[in-house]
Every structure is written in structure tokens, then in C-alpha cells.
Design a protein around this motif. Structure first.
Motif, short mmCIF file in Angstrom:
data_model
loop_
_atom_site.label_atom_id
_atom_site.label_comp_id
_atom_site.label_asym_id
_atom_site.label_seq_id
_atom_site.Cartn_x
_atom_site.Cartn_y
_atom_site.Cartn_z
N UNK A 177 0.87 -1.18 0.00
CA UNK A 177 0.00 0.00 0.00
C UNK A 177 0.90 1.23 0.00
N UNK A 178 0.54 2.24 -0.78
CA UNK A 178 1.40 3.41 -0.98
C UNK A 178 1.97 3.97 0.33
N UNK A 179 1.10 4.20 1.31
CA UNK A 179 1.56 4.88 2.53
C UNK A 179 1.96 3.90 3.64
N UNK A 180 1.96 2.64 3.29
CA UNK A 180 2.20 1.62 4.30
C UNK A 180 3.68 1.51 4.65
N UNK A 181 3.98 1.36 5.95
CA UNK A 181 5.39 1.28 6.33
C UNK A 181 6.05 -0.03 5.90
N UNK A 182 5.25 -1.00 5.52
CA UNK A 182 5.81 -2.28 5.07
C UNK A 182 6.29 -2.27 3.64
N UNK A 183 6.02 -1.16 2.90
CA UNK A 183 6.36 -1.15 1.48
C UNK A 183 7.86 -1.34 1.21
N UNK A 184 8.77 -0.66 1.96
CA UNK A 184 10.20 -0.88 1.70
C UNK A 184 10.62 -2.34 1.81
N UNK A 185 10.02 -3.09 2.73
CA UNK A 185 10.38 -4.50 2.85
C UNK A 185 9.98 -5.28 1.61
N UNK A 186 8.83 -4.92 1.06
CA UNK A 186 8.38 -5.56 -0.18
C UNK A 186 9.36 -5.23 -1.30
N UNK A 187 9.78 -3.96 -1.36
CA UNK A 187 10.72 -3.54 -2.41
C UNK A 187 12.04 -4.28 -2.28
N UNK A 188 12.48 -4.45 -1.06
CA UNK A 188 13.76 -5.16 -0.84
C UNK A 188 13.66 -6.61 -1.30
N UNK A 189 12.54 -7.25 -0.96
CA UNK A 189 12.36 -8.65 -1.37
C UNK A 189 12.30 -8.74 -2.90
N UNK A 190 11.64 -7.76 -3.50
CA UNK A 190 11.52 -7.75 -4.96
C UNK A 190 12.89 -7.59 -5.60
N UNK A 191 13.71 -6.72 -5.02
CA UNK A 191 15.03 -6.46 -5.56
C UNK A 191 15.93 -7.69 -5.41
N UNK A 192 15.75 -8.40 -4.29
CA UNK A 192 16.58 -9.58 -4.05
C UNK A 192 16.22 -10.71 -5.00
N UNK A 193 15.00 -10.72 -5.47
CA UNK A 193 14.53 -11.80 -6.36
C UNK A 193 15.12 -11.63 -7.75
N UNK A 194 15.72 -12.71 -8.28
CA UNK A 194 16.24 -12.67 -9.66
C UNK A 194 15.15 -13.14 -10.60
N UNK A 195 14.69 -12.25 -11.45
CA UNK A 195 13.55 -12.53 -12.32
C UNK A 195 12.58 -11.37 -12.23
N UNK A 196 11.45 -11.50 -12.89
CA UNK A 196 10.48 -10.40 -12.84
C UNK A 196 9.77 -10.41 -11.49
N UNK A 197 9.96 -9.33 -10.74
CA UNK A 197 9.30 -9.21 -9.44
C UNK A 197 8.08 -8.32 -9.61
N UNK A 198 6.92 -8.94 -9.51
CA UNK A 198 5.67 -8.22 -9.75
C UNK A 198 5.13 -7.68 -8.44
N UNK A 199 4.99 -6.36 -8.37
CA UNK A 199 4.50 -5.74 -7.13
C UNK A 199 3.27 -4.90 -7.47
N UNK A 200 2.15 -5.26 -6.87
CA UNK A 200 0.96 -4.41 -7.00
C UNK A 200 0.92 -3.48 -5.80
N UNK A 201 0.88 -2.19 -6.08
CA UNK A 201 0.82 -1.21 -4.99
C UNK A 201 -0.51 -0.48 -5.06
N UNK A 202 -1.30 -0.59 -4.00
CA UNK A 202 -2.56 0.15 -3.97
C UNK A 202 -2.23 1.62 -3.76
N UNK A 203 -2.63 2.44 -4.72
CA UNK A 203 -2.22 3.84 -4.71
C UNK A 203 -3.46 4.71 -4.76
N UNK A 204 -3.54 5.61 -3.81
CA UNK A 204 -4.74 6.42 -3.64
C UNK A 204 -4.73 7.61 -4.60
#
Lengths: 346, 629
Positions: A177-204
């Protein structure tokens, strides 16, 4: 592909001198900050990073990142990024897109990006509306959405981004979620993943679709409406009083009550990011009956497209010199001397 | 057995007589006519003849057998003098079934030779070809010399010992026919035998059967002659066309698709760049993708994209990352790429777009040739979107044009359109292999250090080209995109004065390409005079021959053939105005004509053909005649 050398940066190093041109209060600001804050933590190198976007409000994003950036055309960012990564597999590439860009005009490219598994981070800013063109309904808008192009309400059913991604062969699916404090952790996991990391972000989109995600994004009720997934942890929410379990009769997920913290007794599932069957159930969980699943839903890497292309290019070049003259002379040739043809040189 | 139905006709019109012979092989699309033609071409080239070919095949992969629309033909014109077209009228037609006869025989020169496989002229096949009676028997072919042979049975007899099924055995018919043709023109069989042994290395029986059929066809020619049967003279016609005089050097046959692929590889080497080729299958452009996908050792990455748009945008992405981005298609695919071409123009990235034109609009005539995408190439984008356009005149010329397209793209940081057509892509001609060491390199210099005055991604050199900066270069981070750019910085900028200036810069940059190209020459004839015949692309051959004939007949005519369509050479205006009249033969309804009128205010008159077939020399001669009268 060489492993990235970690570089020391601060948030400031990732900001450009460009004036940010989103509407005041737009969720995009929060996502931009989250990304700028995360990049130093990743040890990312601005010189080796490229942000590639399509068209839409979200696609202005590259202008605000002090990296290489390419604001392309509507829907085509995945295809441009494919060319970029095949030409330079060492670049750290982020695709920025929206619900219309990625799932409507660019749906085809999104599908093939995921199927091929190019090593990029794919951030889909889902606001369930066309913002830049002033508020028409989008492929993720809910049925009955009133908009300038659907004054009597939309009649078509919305696409489900994460289900689409998984169906197209994604090996990493996450939600934030855009304003969610957990977003950086999702980004880090996505970056660590080799391959297409698909992230849906609910954005207001505060102008055309204000607070459309409030029923699960609002802070007050978040404990009861959000399921934060962590690998190896039980799927609990509502302060641990509820959990997700698999009904063995119907082979469907269900919400169960957890008494005295004994989630095992309640049959709550332990999240395993590599379990594709569970991932399919998670992306199909309908909000309302279930909480909104957030975090990393699925993460099981397999070889990337660009690695396969490079490997094949190398393997098929072994023992062959790039001799242009020899290429031109290949096959059956004949020599013409001053006196005419001298016959074949086979 | 060989019999002649028209023995009362004069028989001195053997397919020879002159300095060139036109042979057409026609059969069902499953009969292997393109293969037969290809191998005959190779043998002919090895015999030292000049030649030109015209493969003409249906859009259907395997149209229902025996039907009129399933006919596939291959024509070759070869001779002892310079050959520039595939020939107007066949001297020899080899028809493998009634449908092939029906769709082709009317074009055969009166008195020419028609060889038909009478084994295929049963009622069923005659019905499919809409013949009420058997043309081999009813005298309707009296205009031509007819040689009917039961090629099917002769082939079956020849391959009997290899134990192939009936269907497989009959597949050798084309080799029997080729054997007979090689005998007729005294060609060597060895190259074909070598080729068959290689092609069927894993199926030795099939190779042996095909070779047996080839030898049987050849032997049949000899035996028929010895037996005294055949045409009125008592012999099958044999003819050895003498070798054509040619510039000394090493030669090979080349198709346009091969030449373009090799030219692009050469261009990338001369620029010092790896190549990225994004393509999506489409007729007749796919052959380029096929060729390049086998050349990975040259630093070529090929990418079969999910669609035409992805093919070009991936190529743009690759150019952005420092490779030479190339994409290729035909009209419908080029239309889909339009928006992305605008992106390459706006972001000023090098890109080569190859358009192998075909008949249009829409799906049009996928396998037939046309030059009707000229407006699309020059004007077909939203906004003021100027782009250099080059057109190849022949398969061999396509090699040079491809190199030229790469040079312009990287030196001017612009997309470049290279036009060929279905005819050039598929046709073959003898090609004097260029000496690679004589090609002028044009190495690319990337911007790798921040200039002392600061980084300006849209600053310009003397050609008005902006610097090419690869992502990954330390310290040169910047953003580009499709929105209008501020002068020098490249930041988003919507200001009116800025857009005016940037539009003018983009225009002037492309017009400036004219500074780097050769003056327009006169291909044949002299500068100034009564009539200029101005062409572009694959019409070179018929125009050249027609103008040559007219000049030989004492007429004041010149042939001008334009390679650089946009921008045009700087002397073009003066050159065109040095003639009283200008006619423009082209395979469309008058597109170059419009551009010439628009650019130079000359009264260029159109000569148009849009039948899906190339111009014949006779048609151009008629147009010259009319223009001079």
C-alpha cells in the motif's frame, strides 16, 4: 550477470532537481519516498540503475529519480526494458507502470515479460482509475464505477493484477500500500529476487478515486482487514485472533478463529513463499470474506530470460570467428577473371 | 513419351536465339517449385550467366492441391549479357499440373516451349483448374510448342528401387524436372547432387531417390534427343547460354533478405556496436529475422517479440542501452510501429527500420510485391516526425543500403527507414562479393565523461546529433522520454518557443543528412534532355532495360534511380529540371511522383502498376513512347 557491487548512498543522492508534478496528496509521493529511502539500503548504484515507465501519472516517476530514466510510450515499458536488459544484463532495471498502462494497453507486454522472466522489478501502481486522462474507469475499476466514460456505472468485471501475474507465469508476486510502512520490505524482497518481481501497490488517487481502498487500507481498521504475509509464519490477522486455514472438504481457504494463540489447533496455514498452489489461493482471496493479503505472496526464482539469451548467444558462437568476409563468401561462389567465368569454387 | 501436337508449326523458335532465356517453373505449392528454381538458379550462376529471378508463390501455406490459387511459380531470366529483370515473357514454361498451366501459359512468348506433366491432367485436376477439355489434347495451345511428358510416371519409374511410398516418390518430380532443365541448358548436375546429399544427410534413401530422379530427367533429355522424338525438328531443344561478361571478382548469388542481413551485420561492425534485432514474423520480412538469428557470433542478439510494437520498442531499448537497435517488418507491421518510431525520433536514438513492402492496404497481398509504403515511410507518423528514408534497388544493392542506413542512424542519432519489397527480399541475383577491407568504418563514440560545462543530454554536434550516453556510465544519469524536451537539458518542457525550436532542430537534423550523401547520378543516359524516367526501389531493372532500348533506338531518354528518398540529394532539383519531361514508374498509384512534385515543383507524371507483379520492360517502353510523343 555480475553481482551488484554495493554503493554507499543517501536518500538525497536519489532525488532529482525536477519539481514533482503530482497532485498534492497523491499516493505517488509516498511510493517515491519509499523507493528513494530503500535504494541506499539496497546498496544500489544510481549510475547502474534505470527506471523505465510507460504513460500515466505513475509513469512520471523516472523524472524524479537521480538514475538513468526512460519515460516511454503507453504500455510499452516492459518491451523497452526487455531490449535494455538484453543489451546490458548488468543494469538494475525498475519498471514503473499503472493499472491502465500495464493491464489495458500494455497487457500483452506484461504477460510476456512475466512469462519470459526478465530480471526487473515491476511496480504496478494500481489506483483503479485513469488519472492522467481525467478519471475514466480502468481495467481494475470495480463493477459499477461511475466515471466520465461510464456515467451510468461500468458493467465489466475488473482484472485482478496478482492473479493475472501468477497466471502469466510470475515467480514473484507481492502487494503493498502506498503509505504503508511495510512497502520498503516488499521492495527489498523484490530487488533480491532474480527474475520479474511483480508488485501491486494500492495507490490512492485523491482526485478521481479518493480512498477507494479505505475498507482495507484505513489505519483504524487495518488490524482486522489486512493479512501481512511472512515466509515461515502462520497466516494470522486481527491481532492473532484470526487466521487462514485450508478447508480439507471444500479445498478452499477459510477464516478461522484462533483461541488463546493456539493457531496450530485452529489449523492456520504457515506461509511458504515457494508454494505456488497456496499462492494461487492467496491471489484469489476475495476481500470482504477474507482480509487483504499483503507482503510477499509468492517468491520462487527460476532462471531469467536474459541469462538464457546470453548463454545461447555464447554457446552458439563457440569456435566461430566473426569474420564478415568469410560470411559473405559462404556457399557456392565463382570467380570471374578478365576472360570470363572460371567456374565454381565449391 | 514426348510428342508434339503442333508439328505443322514452324519450329525454329527454340528457347534460345537471343542473348537471354526466361524459364518459368510452375506447379502446385507442394510441388517444390521454389526449390527447383533455387537450384536451377545456382547452376546457372555457376555457369557464369547473369541472372535475375522472380519467385511468385501463394499466401496459403498448402492451398488445396491442384487449385488455381495454389499455384507456385519461379521465374528465372539468364543470359550472356547484363540481366536486370526476371524477364517479361517466359520462353519456357514447365507446368506441373493443369492449374499451373492455366495461370501461366498466357504469359509465355508465342512460339515458346511449354512442357507439361500429362500424368497430372486427369479429369479431377482439369476440373479443379476449370478446364472443360484437356488443353494438351484440344489444340488450344497451338500458339506454343507443346511437350507433354508423363513426368509423374517417369519419376515413379526412376525411384522405384528405393521403396518409397507413392506420395514420397512423387515428391521427387521436381528433381526429375530439374534434371531435364539442366540438360536443356547444359548445366552441371554436381552442385545439385552435393546439395541433395547435404540436405538429406539423415535420410540417405530420400537423397538417393532424388538424385535418381534428377539423373533420370537429365537422361530423358538425352535419350529423347537420341531417339529422334520430340519437337518438330526431332530433338528436344538444348541450348547453352554463353557466360555473361562481368566485372572480375568473386561472385555468389544473393537474395535481398540475405544481403540486408549481411549489410546490417557489416554496418554494426563498421560502427563498432553489438546488434540487437527485434522482429515479429510477417511475410515477406521474416527471412531477415531467420538469417540474423544464425549470426550470433557477430554480436547479434535476435528477439522474436510478442508483437510488432514490442519488436521496435525493444530495439529502441537496446539502442538506449548502447546496442545498434534494428527492427523489420512489412506494411501492416510498420503501421503498428508508428508510435514507437516517433519515440525514437523524440528521444533521438539510432534505429534502423527495414520495411519489406508488400501489396496493401491492410493484409493486402502478403506474398506479392508493391512499392506502396512510400508515403508511410516519409510521412506516416503523428506530429512533425522527420526520418531519413533509403530504398534498395536490387538484392545486391540492399547490402550497401543497409550499411548506409546504419551509418546515418548512428551519426545523426535518428531512426532510419530502409525500404525493400517482396521482390527484392525473395529474388536472387549474382553479386560481386564486396571486399570488406574496402568498407569505410564509422566508429561510434559514446559520451563517457561529464563535460566541464556540465551534462547536457540534448546538446548537439555539427550534425545536430545529440550525445549517445549508455546507462551504466558513471555520473551521467539523465532522463529521456516522449514528452517534448527542453533544448540542451532534455528536461520536460511544454513551452511554445521551445517546441518551435526543437521541431525545427529535428527537421534540420534530418535534412542535414543530405550533406553526407552522394549527389544523385544518372544511371543511364545523360544529364538534361527530353525525358527522365525516375524510379526507386525494385523497378530498377525494367526501367533500366527499357531506357537502354530507347537510347539504342536513338531516343533522348535518361534513367535516374533514387536511393535517398528522404532527404533527397542536394542536386536533385537542378537535375530534374534539366529535362523537358519527367515520368515516374512505380508500383503504387503515384507516391514518389507526389513527393517530387511537392519538393521540386516539377511536373512529374505517374506511370503506375499495382497488380502485385513487377513492371515488364515493354510496359516501361510504352510509357517512354507515350511521354515522348
Amino acid at each position: 550477470m555480475t553481482e551488484m557491487t554495493k554503493v554507499e548512498t543517501t536518500l538525497k543522492d536519489w532525488e532529482t532537481d525536477q519539481e514533482v508534478r503530482w497532485c498534492p496528496g497523491c499516493g505517488d509521493y509516498a511510493i517515491l519516498k519509499a523507493v528513494q529511502r530503500t535504494m541506499p539500503q539496497l546498496g544500489a548504484d544510481p549510475s547502474n540503475t534505470a527506471f523505465i515507465s510507460g504513460i500515466g501519472c505513475s509513469s512520471r516517476f523516472p523524472y524524479y529519480m537521480e538514475t538513468y530514466g526512460f519515460h516511454t510510450i503507453h504500455g510499452r515499458a516492459p518491451a523497452v526494458a526487455t531490449g535494455v536488459k538484453l543489451a546490458n544484463p548488468d543494469l538494475d532495471v525498475w519498471i514503473i507502470t499503472g493499472d491502465g498502462d500495464a493491464l489495458s494497453i500494455g497487457g500483452n507486454h506484461t504477460m510476456h515479460l512475466l512469462r519470459r522472466n526478465l530480471d526487473v522489478q515491476f511496480m504496478l501502481f494500481n489506483n483503479e482509475i485513469y488519472g492522467l486522462t481525467k478519471g475514466q474507469y480502468s481495467p481494475t475499476s470495480r463493477e459499477g464505477t461511475h466515471s466520465p466514460s461510464t456515467p451510468y456505472g461500468s458493467v465489466d468485471r475488473p482484472a485482478s493484477p496478482c492473479a493475472f501475474a501468477l497466471g502469466a507465469g510470475a515467480r514473484f508476486v507481492a502487494r503493498g500500500i502506498d503509505v504503508h510502512k511495510g512497502l520498503p520490505d516488499v521492495l527489498k524482497a523484490a530487488h533480491a529476487h532474480k527474475g520479474t518481481s511483480f508488485i501491486e501497490i494500492f495507490q490512492n488517487c485523491i482526485v478521481y478515486n479518493k480512498d477507494v481502498f479505505d475498507e482495507f487500507a484505513a489505519k483504524k481498521t487495518a488490524a482486522d482487514t489486512q493479512l501481512h504475509l511472512l515466509d515461515g509464519e502462520p497466516m494470522l490477522f486481527a491481532k492473532g485472533e484470526k487466521g487462514i486455514s485450508l478447508n480439507h472438504d471444500t479445498l478452499q481457504m477459510e477464516v478461522v478463529d484462533v483461541t488463546d494463540g493456539d493457531w496450530e489447533a485452529a489449523g492456520v496455514i504457515v506461509h511458504d513463499v515457494k508454494n505456488r498452489s497456496v499462492a494461487h489461493m492467496l491471489v484469489e482471496m476475495q476481500f470482504g470474506e477474507f482480509p487483504m493479503a499483503l507482503g510477499v505472496l509468492y517468491d520462487d526464482p527460476r532462471p531469467t530470460f536474459e541469462a538464457a539469451v546470453v548463454a545461447q548467444n555464447e554457446a552458439s558462437s563457440v569456435g566461430k570467428a566473426p569474420d564478415l568476409q568469410a560470411l559473405l563468401n559462404k556457399g557456392q561462389t565463382w570467380t570471374v577473371s578478365e576472360n570470363g567465368a572460371d567456374g565454381p569454387e565449391l | 513419351m514426348a510428342t508434339a501436337v503442333n508439328q505443322d508449326k514452324p519450329t525454329n523458335e527454340h528457347p534460345s536465339g537471343g542473348e537471354n532465356v526466361v524459364v518459368r517453373f510452375a506447379g502446385d505449392s507442394g510441388d517444390g517449385m521454389q526449390l527447383t528454381g533455387g537450384q536451377f538458379t545456382l547452376s546457372t550462376a555457376l555457369a557464369g550467366n547473369d541472372l535475375a529471378t522472380f519467385p511468385d508463390f501463394p499466401a496459403e501455406i498448402r492451398a488445396p492441391q491442384g487449385t488455381l490459387f495454389g499455384v507456385s511459380a519461379f521465374q528465372i531470366n539468364f543470359g550472356s549479357r547484363a540481366i536486370e529483370t526476371a524477364g517479361d515473357q517466359p520462353d519456357v514454361l514447365i507446368a506441373m499440373n493443369p492449374a499451373a498451366l492455366k495461370t501461366n501459359v498466357q504469359e509465355v512468348r508465342p512460339g515458346g516451349l511449354v512442357i507439361a506433366d500429362e500424368g497430372e491432367f486427369g479429369k479431377r485436376n482439369l476440373d479443379k483448374a476449370h478446364y472443360d477439355s484437356n488443353p494438351l489434347e484440344d489444340g488450344s495451345l497451338a500458339k506454343w510448342q507443346l511437350l507433354k511428358l508423363d513426368i509423374s510416371q517417369l519419376t515413379l519409374d526412376a525411384v522405384k528401387e528405393f521403396g518409397l511410398g507413392n506420395k514420397e516418390a512423387l515428391r521427387c518430380k521436381n528433381m526429375w524436372t530439374l534434371g531435364l532443365s539442366l540438360w536443356m541448358f547444359e548445366r552441371e548436375r554436381d552442385p545439385v547432387i552435393d546439395w541433395l546429399n547435404t540436405k538429406f544427410a539423415k535420410l540417405p534413401d530420400v537423397a538417393k531417390a532424388n538424385i535418381a530422379a534428377l539423373n533420370a530427367g537429365h537422361a530423358y533429355g538425352e535419350t529423347a534427343e537420341l531417339s529422334g522424338e520430340g519437337l518438330g525438328t526431332g530433338h528436344l531443344p538444348t541450348h547453352r547460354v554463353a557466360a555473361a561478361p562481368a566485372t572480375p571478382g568473386v561472385y555468389r548469388t544473393v537474395t535481398g533478405a540475405e544481403a540486408i542481413s549481411q549489410g546490417l551485420v557489416a554496418g554494426a561492425q563498421l560502427a563498432g556496436l553489438p546488434m540487437f534485432f527485434g522482429g515479429y514474423p510477417i511475410t515477406p520480412a521474416s527471412a531477415i529475422l531467420h538469417h540474423l538469428s544464425r549470426l550470433k557470433e557477430f554480436g547479434v542478439t535476435t528477439f522474436q517479440a510478442e508483437d510488432e510494437i514490442a519488436a521496435i520498442t525493444a530495439a529502441i531499448g537496446a539502442s538506449y542501452a548502447g546496442s545498434l537497435g534494428i527492427t523489420s517488418s512489412s506494411g501492416p507491421g510498420i503501421a503498428l510501429k508508428g508510435e514507437a518510431m516517433g519515440l525514437a525520433i523524440m528521444t533521438e536514438l539510432p534505429l534502423v527500420i527495414v520495411n519489406s513492402q508488400r501489396g496493401g492496404p491492410s493484409t493486402g497481398l502478403p506474398t506479392k510485391t508493391e512499392q506502396s509504403d512510400l508515403y508511410q515511410a516519409v510521412y506516416g507518423r503523428n506530429g512533425d516526425a522527420p526520418m531519413p528514408v533509403i530504398s534498395a534497388r536490387s538484392p545486391g544493392d540492399a547490402f550497401e543500403c543497409a550499411i548506409e542506413a546504419v551509418r546515418i542512424a548512428v551519426q545523426y542519432m535518428t531512426p532510419v527507414m530502409l525500404l525493400t519489397d517482396g521482390y527484392i527480399a525473395n529474388a536472387a541475383e549474382p553479386w560481386k562479393i564486396p571486399d570488406v577491407s574496402s568498407l569505410e568504418p564509422f566508429p561510434v563514440k559514446f559520451l563517457e565523461k561529464k563535460p566541464e560545462s556540465g551534462l547536457l543530454p540534448y546538446s548537439r554536434d555539427e550534425k545536430l546529433a545529440r550525445p549517445w550516453i549508455k546507462p551504466g556510465t558513471p555520473g551521467l544519469m539523465h532522463r529521456i522520454g516522449g514528452i517534448e524536451k527542453a533544448i540542451d537539458t532534455g528536461h520536460i518542457e511544454y513551452g511554445p518557443a521551445n517546441h518551435q525550436t526543437m521541431t525545427e532542430i529535428r527537421r534540420d537534423k534530418v535534412l542535414g543528412v543530405a550533406d553526407s550523401i552522394a549527389d544523385q547520378d544518372v544511371a543511364l543516359g545523360k544529364e538534361g534532355g527530353k525525358l527522365a524516367v525516375v524510379g526507386w526501389g525494385s523497378t530498377f531493372g525494367p526501367i533500366h532495360q527499357a531506357v537502354r532500348k530507347a537510347i539504342d533506338a536513338g531516343k533522348d531518354v535518361a534513367h535516374i534511380h533514387i536511393r535517398n528518398i528522404w532527404p533527397m540529394p542536394k542536386n536533385m532539383s537542378d537535375l530534374l529540371k534539366s529535362y523537358d519531361r519527367v515520368i515516374v514508374p512505380e508500383m503504387n498509384t503515384g507516391q514518389l511522383k507526389t513527393i517530387l512534385r511537392d519538393q521540386f515543383l516539377v511536373d512529374a507524371m505517374p506511370v503506375n502498376k499495382v497488380s502485385g507483379q513487377p513492371f515488364t520492360i515493354t510496359e516501361i517502353e510504352a510509357a517512354i513512347e507515350e511521354a515522348l510523343s
